[in-house]
Design a protein around this motif. Structure first.
Motif, PDB file in Angstrom:
ATOM      1  N   GLY A  33      10.997 -24.913 -31.565  1.00  5.20           N
ATOM      2  CA  GLY A  33      12.048 -25.847 -31.928  1.00  5.20           C
ATOM      3  C   GLY A  33      13.150 -25.268 -32.789  1.00  5.20           C
ATOM      4  N   LEU A  34      13.235 -23.948 -32.858  1.00  2.00           N
ATOM      5  CA  LEU A  34      14.284 -23.321 -33.656  1.00  2.00           C
ATOM      6  C   LEU A  34      15.629 -23.399 -32.932  1.00  2.00           C
ATOM      7  CD1 LEU A  34      12.360 -20.142 -34.853  1.00  2.00           C
ATOM      8  CD2 LEU A  34      13.057 -22.069 -36.282  1.00  2.00           C
ATOM      9  N   SER A  35      16.692 -23.515 -33.691  1.00  2.14           N
ATOM     10  CA  SER A  35      18.037 -23.507 -33.105  1.00  2.14           C
ATOM     11  C   SER A  35      18.683 -22.135 -33.209  1.00  2.14           C
ATOM     12  CB  SER A  35      18.929 -24.539 -33.803  1.00  2.14           C
ATOM     13  OG  SER A  35      19.017 -24.269 -35.198  1.00  2.14           O
ATOM     14  N   VAL A  36      18.256 -21.336 -34.199  1.00  2.00           N
ATOM     15  CA  VAL A  36      18.811 -20.003 -34.422  1.00  2.00           C
ATOM     16  C   VAL A  36      17.659 -19.050 -34.710  1.00  2.00           C
ATOM     17  CG1 VAL A  36      20.317 -18.555 -35.840  1.00  2.00           C
ATOM     18  CG2 VAL A  36      20.958 -20.933 -35.361  1.00  2.00           C
ATOM     19  N   LEU A  37      17.697 -17.877 -34.106  1.00  2.13           N
ATOM     20  CA  LEU A  37      16.713 -16.835 -34.358  1.00  2.13           C
ATOM     21  C   LEU A  37      17.438 -15.518 -34.572  1.00  2.13           C
ATOM     22  CD1 LEU A  37      13.523 -16.169 -34.185  1.00  2.13           C
ATOM     23  CD2 LEU A  37      14.168 -15.116 -32.005  1.00  2.13           C
ATOM     24  N   ALA A  38      17.004 -14.759 -35.582  1.00  2.00           N
ATOM     25  CA  ALA A  38      17.501 -13.396 -35.748  1.00  2.00           C
ATOM     26  C   ALA A  38      16.394 -12.433 -35.366  1.00  2.00           C
ATOM     27  CB  ALA A  38      17.935 -13.147 -37.188  1.00  2.00           C
ATOM     28  N   ILE A  39      16.711 -11.454 -34.546  1.00  2.00           N
ATOM     29  CA  ILE A  39      15.776 -10.380 -34.225  1.00  2.00           C
ATOM     30  C   ILE A  39      16.127  -9.211 -35.134  1.00  2.00           C
ATOM     31  CG2 ILE A  39      17.224  -9.630 -32.272  1.00  2.00           C
ATOM     32  CD1 ILE A  39      14.607  -8.651 -30.933  1.00  2.00           C
ATOM     33  N   THR A  40      15.181  -8.804 -35.977  1.00  2.00           N
ATOM     34  CA  THR A  40      15.463  -7.816 -37.027  1.00  2.00           C
ATOM     35  C   THR A  40      14.369  -6.748 -37.044  1.00  2.00           C
ATOM     36  OG1 THR A  40      14.356  -9.268 -38.631  1.00  2.00           O
ATOM     37  CG2 THR A  40      16.762  -9.408 -38.501  1.00  2.00           C
ATOM     38  N   ASP A  41      14.247  -6.017 -35.962  1.00  2.01           N
ATOM     39  CA  ASP A  41      13.226  -4.978 -35.911  1.00  2.01           C
ATOM     40  C   ASP A  41      13.559  -3.840 -36.864  1.00  2.01           C
ATOM     41  OD1 ASP A  41      11.160  -5.735 -33.981  1.00  2.01           O
ATOM     42  OD2 ASP A  41      12.823  -5.832 -32.554  1.00  2.01           O
ATOM     43  N   HIS A  42      12.522  -3.099 -37.257  1.00  2.00           N
ATOM     44  CA  HIS A  42      12.675  -2.041 -38.248  1.00  2.00           C
ATOM     45  C   HIS A  42      13.491  -0.873 -37.705  1.00  2.00           C
ATOM     46  CE1 HIS A  42       9.883  -3.718 -41.202  1.00  2.00           C
ATOM     47  NE2 HIS A  42       9.081  -4.019 -40.207  1.00  2.00           N
ATOM     48  N   ASP A  43      14.671  -0.676 -38.300  1.00  2.00           N
ATOM     49  CA  ASP A  43      15.479   0.527 -38.064  1.00  2.00           C
ATOM     50  C   ASP A  43      15.858   0.734 -36.603  1.00  2.00           C
ATOM     51  OD1 ASP A  43      15.195   1.285 -40.852  1.00  2.00           O
ATOM     52  OD2 ASP A  43      13.141   1.857 -40.364  1.00  2.00           O
ATOM     53  N   THR A  44      15.947  -0.348 -35.832  1.00  5.50           N
ATOM     54  CA  THR A  44      16.287  -0.199 -34.422  1.00  5.50           C
ATOM     55  C   THR A  44      16.978  -1.450 -33.894  1.00  5.50           C
ATOM     56  OG1 THR A  44      15.416   0.328 -32.217  1.00  5.50           O
ATOM     57  CG2 THR A  44      14.045  -1.062 -33.605  1.00  5.50           C
ATOM     58  N   THR A  45      17.787  -1.241 -32.867  1.00  7.73           N
ATOM     59  CA  THR A  45      18.427  -2.351 -32.153  1.00  7.73           C
ATOM     60  C   THR A  45      17.927  -2.421 -30.712  1.00  7.73           C
ATOM     61  OG1 THR A  45      20.291  -0.961 -31.458  1.00  7.73           O
ATOM     62  CG2 THR A  45      20.513  -2.101 -33.563  1.00  7.73           C
ATOM     63  N   GLU A  46      16.841  -1.720 -30.418  1.00  2.36           N
ATOM     64  CA  GLU A  46      16.363  -1.581 -29.044  1.00  2.36           C
ATOM     65  C   GLU A  46      15.969  -2.910 -28.402  1.00  2.36           C
ATOM     66  OE1 GLU A  46      16.276   1.106 -26.926  1.00  2.36           O
ATOM     67  OE2 GLU A  46      17.570   1.914 -28.497  1.00  2.36           O
ATOM     68  N   GLY A  47      15.617  -3.903 -29.190  1.00  5.88           N
ATOM     69  CA  GLY A  47      15.199  -5.180 -28.616  1.00  5.88           C
ATOM     70  C   GLY A  47      16.330  -6.135 -28.290  1.00  5.88           C
ATOM     71  N   TRP A  48      17.551  -5.781 -28.667  1.00  8.59           N
ATOM     72  CA  TRP A  48      18.664  -6.713 -28.512  1.00  8.59           C
ATOM     73  C   TRP A  48      18.917  -7.096 -27.059  1.00  8.59           C
ATOM     74  CZ3 TRP A  48      23.312  -4.980 -32.071  1.00  8.59           C
ATOM     75  CH2 TRP A  48      22.911  -5.030 -33.417  1.00  8.59           C
ATOM     76  N   ALA A  49      19.024  -6.123 -26.182  1.00 12.10           N
ATOM     77  CA  ALA A  49      19.408  -6.399 -24.796  1.00 12.10           C
ATOM     78  C   ALA A  49      18.381  -7.296 -24.111  1.00 12.10           C
ATOM     79  CB  ALA A  49      19.569  -5.087 -24.030  1.00 12.10           C
ATOM     80  N   ALA A  50      17.102  -7.011 -24.302  1.00  7.41           N
ATOM     81  CA  ALA A  50      16.059  -7.817 -23.654  1.00  7.41           C
ATOM     82  C   ALA A  50      16.040  -9.228 -24.213  1.00  7.41           C
ATOM     83  CB  ALA A  50      14.697  -7.151 -23.834  1.00  7.41           C
ATOM     84  N   ALA A  51      16.272  -9.373 -25.516  1.00  5.55           N
ATOM     85  CA  ALA A  51      16.317 -10.702 -26.114  1.00  5.55           C
ATOM     86  C   ALA A  51      17.495 -11.505 -25.566  1.00  5.55           C
ATOM     87  CB  ALA A  51      16.402 -10.593 -27.634  1.00  5.55           C
ATOM     88  N   LEU A  52      18.644 -10.857 -25.435  1.00  4.39           N
ATOM     89  CA  LEU A  52      19.827 -11.530 -24.883  1.00  4.39           C
ATOM     90  C   LEU A  52      19.590 -11.952 -23.433  1.00  4.39           C
ATOM     91  CD1 LEU A  52      22.770  -9.342 -26.220  1.00  4.39           C
ATOM     92  CD2 LEU A  52      22.398 -11.767 -26.678  1.00  4.39           C
ATOM     93  N   ALA A  53      18.982 -11.073 -22.658  1.00  2.00           N
ATOM     94  CA  ALA A  53      18.767 -11.372 -21.238  1.00  2.00           C
ATOM     95  C   ALA A  53      17.832 -12.558 -21.042  1.00  2.00           C
ATOM     96  CB  ALA A  53      18.196 -10.141 -20.539  1.00  2.00           C
TER      97      ALA A  53
END
Length: 282
Positions: A27-47
């Motif tokens: 039920g969250l409206s906003v989520l931040a993905i904040t992995d340690h020292d990396t942005t590698e998860g951004w594209a998959a999360a967006l997709a």
């Protein structure tokens, strides 16, 4: 609004796609993905971003304050920054490489003491994400040497003999680089004494003058007294206050959305960003 979560891109147990799906289910409206020292998860999360969920792209930076004796490790949450900013990108690559080197050295120490832990197995279980001590903790659990992640991080294991330092980013440099990349820096769990030493309020005041934008107050590792202290300090320094779960999936018992950020603080965070990674909407 949960502004501090981890996926398999670092040491969480849900893939980025699973993480955004779980956030929508919670039920969250906003989520931040904040992995340690990396942005590698951004594209998959967006997709995989579900309808109705906004995604804030970020990272949790491994930092160190060298004014303490010895130096004090700390974490900086960086939001909405340009991942292509050359100096910040180079620092993140360096820290990730050092994480891997440290992990291999820890496993070497364990094996030298007769514990059957395999470095290739640790790497395989990390699934290409930024390797951290939680991956070694899971190897200790699989080997039957400890019963939980908390025990693995205790004084007999990764919090004691098998604790090695890593080459973190100087915290003032980290704030500068995040700002240069158009991002918004927030101090993660700044008063979590149960994790070890914390920095003095005078340092946080200096960081605020250098560009720190907020403090994470509502966090599982803060006592009520510590949460109140952080809120009072933020008010004194003109910083906004965030709250978040620091979700790691089954590596920790805290649930998504266990702690959240209020709308006014979130609006200040978004308004402070000038990078190219604005909030994405599903």
């Amino acid at each position: 609004m949960d502004l501090h979560t981890h996926s398999t891109a670092s040491d969480g147990t849900l893939t980025p796609a699973e993480l955004v799906g779980a956030a929508a289910t919670a039920g969250l409206s906003v989520l931040a993905i904040t992995d340690h020292d990396t942005t590698e998860g951004w594209a998959a999360a967006l997709a995989a971003l579900p309808p109705g969920l906004d995604l804030v792209r970020g990272a949790e930076l491994s930092c160190r304050w060298h004014g303490g004796r010895p130096a004090v490790p700390l974490h900086l949450l960086a939001y909405l920054f340009d991942p292509a900013e050359p100096e910040l990108a180079a620092e993140l690559r360096r820290v990730r490489a050092d994480r891997e080197l440290r992990g291999e050295r820890i496993v070497d120490l364990l094996r030298a003491d007769g514990f059957d832990i395999s470095w290739p197995d640790v790497l395989d279980r990390a699934a290409g994400g930024a390797v951290g001590r939680p991956h070694i903790a899971q190897a200790l659990i699989r080997a039957g040497l400890v019963g939980s992640t908390r025990e693995a991080f205790g004084r007999n294991w990764l919090g004691g003999r098998y604790q090695l330092p890593k080459d973190d980013i100087d915290v003032f440099r980290a704030v500068e680089l995040v700002r240069r990349a158009g991002g918004v820096p927030v101090f993660a769990h700044p008063r979590a004494t149960r994790r070890g030493r914390v920095v003095p309020d005078t340092l946080i005041a200096e960081l605020a003058a250098a560009g720190l934008a907020g403090l994470e107050a509502d966090h599982e590792d803060h006592s009520p007294t510590e949460r109140a202290h952080v809120r009072a300090l933020a008010a004194e320094l003109g910083l906004f206050v965030t709250g978040s779960s620091d979700f790691h999936g089954s590596h920790k018992s805290v649930a998504l959305g266990a702690w959240t950020t209020a709308e006014p603080a979130y609006e200040r965070l978004v308004a402070a960003a000038s990078g190219v990674t604005g909030v994405a909407s599903g």
